[in-house]
Design an enzyme around this catalytic site. Structure first.
Site, PDB file in Angstrom:
ATOM      1  N   ASP A   1       0.840  -1.200   0.000  1.00 23.18           N
ATOM      2  CA  ASP A   1       0.000   0.000   0.000  1.00 23.18           C
ATOM      3  C   ASP A   1       0.874   1.249   0.000  1.00 23.18           C
ATOM      4  O   ASP A   1       0.618   2.198   0.724  1.00 23.18           O
ATOM      5  CB  ASP A   1      -0.909  -0.028   1.245  1.00 23.18           C
ATOM      6  CG  ASP A   1      -1.985   1.054   1.186  1.00 23.18           C
ATOM      7  OD1 ASP A   1      -2.358   1.468   0.065  1.00 23.18           O
ATOM      8  OD2 ASP A   1      -2.439   1.494   2.251  1.00 23.18           O
TER       9      ASP A   1
ATOM     10  N   LYS B   1       2.164   4.654  -0.942  1.00 22.48           N
ATOM     11  CA  LYS B   1       1.557   5.842  -1.543  1.00 22.48           C
ATOM     12  C   LYS B   1       2.128   7.046  -0.818  1.00 22.48           C
ATOM     13  O   LYS B   1       2.715   6.891   0.271  1.00 22.48           O
ATOM     14  CB  LYS B   1       0.033   5.783  -1.389  1.00 22.48           C
ATOM     15  CG  LYS B   1      -0.400   5.565   0.040  1.00 22.48           C
ATOM     16  CD  LYS B   1      -1.883   5.329   0.163  1.00 22.48           C
ATOM     17  CE  LYS B   1      -2.236   4.978   1.591  1.00 22.48           C
ATOM     18  NZ  LYS B   1      -3.627   4.705   1.803  1.00 22.48           N
TER      19      LYS B   1
ATOM     20  N   ASN C   1       1.945   7.544   2.879  1.00 23.60           N
ATOM     21  CA  ASN C   1       2.738   6.661   3.729  1.00 23.60           C
ATOM     22  C   ASN C   1       4.222   7.000   3.690  1.00 23.60           C
ATOM     23  O   ASN C   1       5.050   6.244   4.186  1.00 23.60           O
ATOM     24  CB  ASN C   1       2.528   5.201   3.322  1.00 23.60           C
ATOM     25  CG  ASN C   1       1.154   4.696   3.706  1.00 23.60           C
ATOM     26  OD1 ASN C   1       0.566   5.194   4.651  1.00 23.60           O
ATOM     27  ND2 ASN C   1       0.629   3.739   2.965  1.00 23.60           N
TER      28      ASN C   1
ATOM     29  N   ASP D   1       3.492   2.328   7.715  1.00 22.72           N
ATOM     30  CA  ASP D   1       2.311   1.527   7.406  1.00 22.72           C
ATOM     31  C   ASP D   1       2.607   0.245   6.650  1.00 22.72           C
ATOM     32  O   ASP D   1       1.750  -0.275   5.950  1.00 22.72           O
ATOM     33  CB  ASP D   1       1.338   2.377   6.574  1.00 22.72           C
ATOM     34  CG  ASP D   1      -0.092   2.166   7.022  1.00 22.72           C
ATOM     35  OD1 ASP D   1      -0.285   1.568   8.078  1.00 22.72           O
ATOM     36  OD2 ASP D   1      -1.004   2.585   6.297  1.00 22.72           O
TER      37      ASP D   1
ATOM     38  N   THR E   1      -6.891   4.578  -2.741  1.00 18.89           N
ATOM     39  CA  THR E   1      -5.727   5.014  -3.498  1.00 18.89           C
ATOM     40  C   THR E   1      -5.404   4.054  -4.637  1.00 18.89           C
ATOM     41  O   THR E   1      -4.319   3.494  -4.686  1.00 18.89           O
ATOM     42  CB  THR E   1      -4.501   5.122  -2.573  1.00 18.89           C
ATOM     43  OG1 THR E   1      -4.503   3.969  -1.719  1.00 18.89           O
ATOM     44  CG2 THR E   1      -4.533   6.364  -1.767  1.00 18.89           C
TER      45      THR E   1
HETATM   46  P1  ATP Z   1      -5.052   3.539   5.279  1.00 19.53           P
HETATM   47  O1  ATP Z   1      -4.409   2.692   6.330  1.00 19.53           O
HETATM   48  O2  ATP Z   1      -6.551   3.487   5.299  1.00 19.53           O
HETATM   49  O3  ATP Z   1      -4.463   3.321   3.926  1.00 19.53           O
HETATM   50  P2  ATP Z   1      -3.639   5.998   5.293  1.00 19.53           P
HETATM   51  O4  ATP Z   1      -2.370   5.270   4.989  1.00 19.53           O
HETATM   52  O5  ATP Z   1      -4.155   6.979   4.303  1.00 19.53           O
HETATM   53  O6  ATP Z   1      -4.791   5.007   5.709  1.00 19.53           O
HETATM   54  P3  ATP Z   1      -2.895   6.288   8.000  1.00 19.53           P
HETATM   55  O7  ATP Z   1      -1.838   5.253   7.909  1.00 19.53           O
HETATM   56  O8  ATP Z   1      -4.101   5.986   8.832  1.00 19.53           O
HETATM   57  O9  ATP Z   1      -3.452   6.750   6.591  1.00 19.53           O
HETATM   58  O10 ATP Z   1      -2.245   7.627   8.467  1.00 19.53           O
HETATM   59  C1  ATP Z   1      -2.959   8.820   8.372  1.00 19.53           C
HETATM   60  C2  ATP Z   1      -2.018   9.967   8.571  1.00 19.53           C
HETATM   61  O11 ATP Z   1      -1.537   9.964   9.930  1.00 19.53           O
HETATM   62  C3  ATP Z   1      -0.747   9.915   7.718  1.00 19.53           C
HETATM   63  O12 ATP Z   1      -0.977  10.366   6.428  1.00 19.53           O
HETATM   64  C4  ATP Z   1       0.156  10.834   8.529  1.00 19.53           C
HETATM   65  O13 ATP Z   1      -0.116  12.178   8.261  1.00 19.53           O
HETATM   66  C5  ATP Z   1      -0.236  10.486   9.968  1.00 19.53           C
HETATM   67  N1  ATP Z   1       0.690   9.461  10.495  1.00 19.53           N
HETATM   68  C6  ATP Z   1       0.679   8.141  10.225  1.00 19.53           C
HETATM   69  N2  ATP Z   1       1.684   7.500  10.863  1.00 19.53           N
HETATM   70  C7  ATP Z   1       2.356   8.442  11.568  1.00 19.53           C
HETATM   71  C8  ATP Z   1       3.513   8.420  12.424  1.00 19.53           C
HETATM   72  N3  ATP Z   1       4.174   7.286  12.695  1.00 19.53           N
HETATM   73  N4  ATP Z   1       3.930   9.588  12.954  1.00 19.53           N
HETATM   74  C9  ATP Z   1       3.256  10.742  12.670  1.00 19.53           C
HETATM   75  N5  ATP Z   1       2.181  10.837  11.868  1.00 19.53           N
HETATM   76  C10 ATP Z   1       1.730   9.704  11.315  1.00 19.53           C
END
Ligand code: ATP
Length: 338
Positions: free
Chosen positions: A136, A138, A141, A157, A178
């Site tokens: 995933d 993108k 991430n 992620d 995405t």
């Molecule tokens: P999905 O898991 O549905 O694909 P996503 O990847 O779009 O979701 P998340 O992984 O839930 O989104 O993260 C959302 C946002 O939280 C990220 O885009 C980032 O801005 C913030 N974020 C994620 N991980 C961290 C981290 N370790 N430290 C700081 N901010 C983070």
């Protein structure tokens, strides 16, 4: 409505003070938190379990591997809690998302893009060596480690994303909002592996050099068709000042046939990454203008998908409650029977 509920995740609130929300995904939210004992700040991702139906055991097997991951360009995973929600406690990074930073920069060149992509490839080469496919990858991430100008980029992620419920992804029409970064073999439902991540790096590299995605359509099935055909172009005038080496690099990553596609090692030795082929000309103005436009479109689309996901979960939770009431009524009438 936040996904997180104190009632459900008391073990986490016993150990961490929860702070502000850092971001939201289709089935998740990320909050900042502080470990009470040490004062260490972390990020906690809260994933709604309903999006993980049937994939729970698989995660237990993989968590040991995920916790071993230790690379300077990969966000560390410290702990995982499995309760009403799934919570992963991660290293907190503070530099913000990739595209936001590029847009706000004063100057930006192919060399900057090449350095970013090199770090992402190094992280992926490491993850792949452990048998972990991100799946995933993108721009959301890819997070900067710190606000400093020379901050490294971090891949976040990994590993957990592939535990998402495929059926639910289908219902939403996308891999969590995405589809633009998903490799053609995933859309074709063919067996896939590490090569899918390299495709996504190709798509991200493309956007880093022109500011807009190689595949775009308001209509998901049209978008899927474009991706499955590998139909993209280096359009004029946006690509006129971009080096041939960059275009050659992207073509090897966005190669339709996963067997012919570069792997991370090959990508890392391409002259655009390893030799001095990336141009040192400022492309900030055109790239950031396009990025702003694309980000606005994508944010709108993501908001729609988040709304659709919430609706789906509300329906499924109403169905669940209905089922529980029916079961209770059956039990009551059975015990009331003489
Ligand atoms: P999905 O898991 O549905 O694909 P996503 O990847 O779009 O979701 P998340 O992984 O839930 O989104 O993260 C959302 C946002 O939280 C990220 O885009 C980032 O801005 C913030 N974020 C994620 N991980 C961290 C981290 N370790 N430290 C700081 N901010 C983070």
């Amino acid at each position: 409505m936040p996904l997180f509920s104190k009632k459900h995740d008391a073990r986490v609130t016993a150990k961490y003070n929860l702070k502000e929300v850092l971001g939201k995904g289709a089935f998740s939210e990320v909050v900042k938190a502080e470990e009470k004992a040490t004062g260490t700040e972390v990020a906690i991702k809260i994933i709604d379990k309903k999006s993980l139906k049937g994939k729970e055991e698989a995660l237990q097997n993989e968590i040991a591997v995920l916790q071993k991951v230790n690379h300077p360009n990969v966000v560390r995973l410290f702990e995982l809690y499995d309760d009403k929600n799934r919570l992963s406690v991660m290293e907190l990074v503070t530099g913000g998302e990739l595209f936001d930073r590029i847009i706000s920069k004063g100057s930006y060149t192919e060399k900057d893009a090449s350095s970013l992509i090199r770090q992402v490839l190094e992280a992926l080469e490491y993850l792949h060596s452990l048998g972990i496919v991100h799946r995933d990858l993108k721009p959301e991430n890819l997070l900067y480690f710190s606000p400093s100008d020379d901050s490294k980029i971090m891949v976040s992620d990994f590993g957990l994303s592939k535990m998402q419920d495929d059926e639910q992804m289908d219902q939403l029409g996308t891999a969590c909002g995405t589809p633009g970064y998903v490799a053609p073999e995933v859309l074709r439902r063919k067996p896939y592996g590490k090569a899918v991540d390299v495709w996504s790096v190709g798509v991200i590299s493309y956007i880093l050099l022109c500011g807009y995605p190689p595949f775009y359509s308001e209509n998901d099935s049209e978008l899927f068709k474009q991706i499955m055909k590998g139909e993209y172009e280096f359009d004029s005038p946006y690509w006129d000042n971009i080096s041939d080496s960059a275009k050659d690099f992207i073509s090897h990553l966005m190669e339709l046939d996963p067997k012919k596609r570069y792997d991370c090692e090959q990508a890392l030795t391409h002259p655009w990454i390893a030799a001095d082929k990336a141009r040192d000309v400022n492309i900030h103005e055109s790239v950031s203008a396009q990025m702003r436009k694309s980000a606005a479109k994508l944010k709108w689309k993501k908001a729609m998908l988040v709304a659709a996901a919430i609706k789906m979960m509300q329906i499924s939770s109403q169905e669940h409650k209905h089922q529980e009431t029916q079961e209770q009524e059956q039990q009551d009438s059975a015990s009331a029977a003489p």
